[in-house]
Motif scaffolding. Sequence first.
Motif, PDB file in Angstrom:
ATOM      1  N   TYR A  55       0.817  -1.210   0.000  1.00 13.14           N
ATOM      2  CA  TYR A  55       0.000   0.000   0.000  1.00 13.14           C
ATOM      3  C   TYR A  55       0.853   1.264   0.000  1.00 13.14           C
ATOM      4  O   TYR A  55       0.439   2.296  -0.553  1.00 13.14           O
ATOM      5  N   MET A 108      -5.711  -0.827   3.764  1.00 12.97           N
ATOM      6  CA  MET A 108      -6.051  -0.300   2.442  1.00 12.97           C
ATOM      7  C   MET A 108      -6.067   1.224   2.405  1.00 12.97           C
ATOM      8  O   MET A 108      -5.774   1.842   1.389  1.00 12.97           O
ATOM      9  N   ASN A 147      -2.912   3.710   1.146  1.00 15.49           N
ATOM     10  CA  ASN A 147      -2.689   4.144  -0.234  1.00 15.49           C
ATOM     11  C   ASN A 147      -3.281   5.531  -0.521  1.00 15.49           C
ATOM     12  O   ASN A 147      -2.541   6.464  -0.849  1.00 15.49           O
TER      13      ASN A 147
END
Length: 302
Positions: free
Chosen positions: A22, A250, A253
């Motif tokens: 990420y 997640m 990112n």
Amino acid sequence: MLPTPTRDPDAVKGVMFGLTAYTMWGCFPLFFALFDGVPAFEILIHRIIWACLFLVGLITLLRRWTPVVAALGEPKKLGRVLACALLIAFNWGIYIYAVESKQVLQASLGYFLTPLVNVALGMLVLREVMAKLQLVALGLASIAIATQFVMLGELPWISLLLALSFGSYGLFRKQVPLDGLSGLFVETLLLFPLALIALTWLSWNDTSHFLQNTSTTSLLVASGALTALPLMAFAGAARRLRLATLGFLMYINPSIQFLIALTVFGEPLGLIQLATFVLIWIGLALYSWSAWQSRPRYAAAS
């Protein structure tokens, strides 16, 4: 005395792999900003070509040809893989365009929106039952987009296209029985002939930037490896971590992209845009809390 809890070394490795994947994806704007004067379409072509060639060597090195050969041996089942390939190529192209046109904030917003788009697609396409908090999160995201449209007179189309294409990619990808590495290779392999035709057309019209100078050529070639490396790290994380943990990682990112857009590229963040982000962040917090609450619980060993 109660025994001191020990860390699961496999889970620690998974977190490190996830952080690597990420973080690399989050730093992609810094890489694509190095392509001075190269159109997004041409970068996309080379990303497909060199990713495919890089993966040939990698799959050979890892001796992972068995699932690839099995997938290619059933052409009737390649329809979903082709759909995945076209969706991810479209996503890559829009993302590169966003960086080149200095709209990284919109790209960041798109990837913040993606989990909520996944929820919506699950409800609309797969007829999944959504928790109340997830429905509230979707409502907040809808209000955020509508507010930006009403107040600014335009939709954040880059954000919406990125979220919809990546969300749809995930929907189709779930139906393809291939691991991340093999799946990416088959996807790029299906796109490879189209990319070669496009590269030939650019060369024929003398508009290709490939081999014009060492710097640009090296960057174009490197784009292939940089496409595959974070995916390998992600695959390592996915094998070792629960989906709930991956879900929280997640957000690294788009958060990195958000900070890069503000601090490195100096993109302006207006009040309406900030309100859009805040509403979506609140929606994501509710979504994450809902996902955490519904995680499997295991009884403690007696």
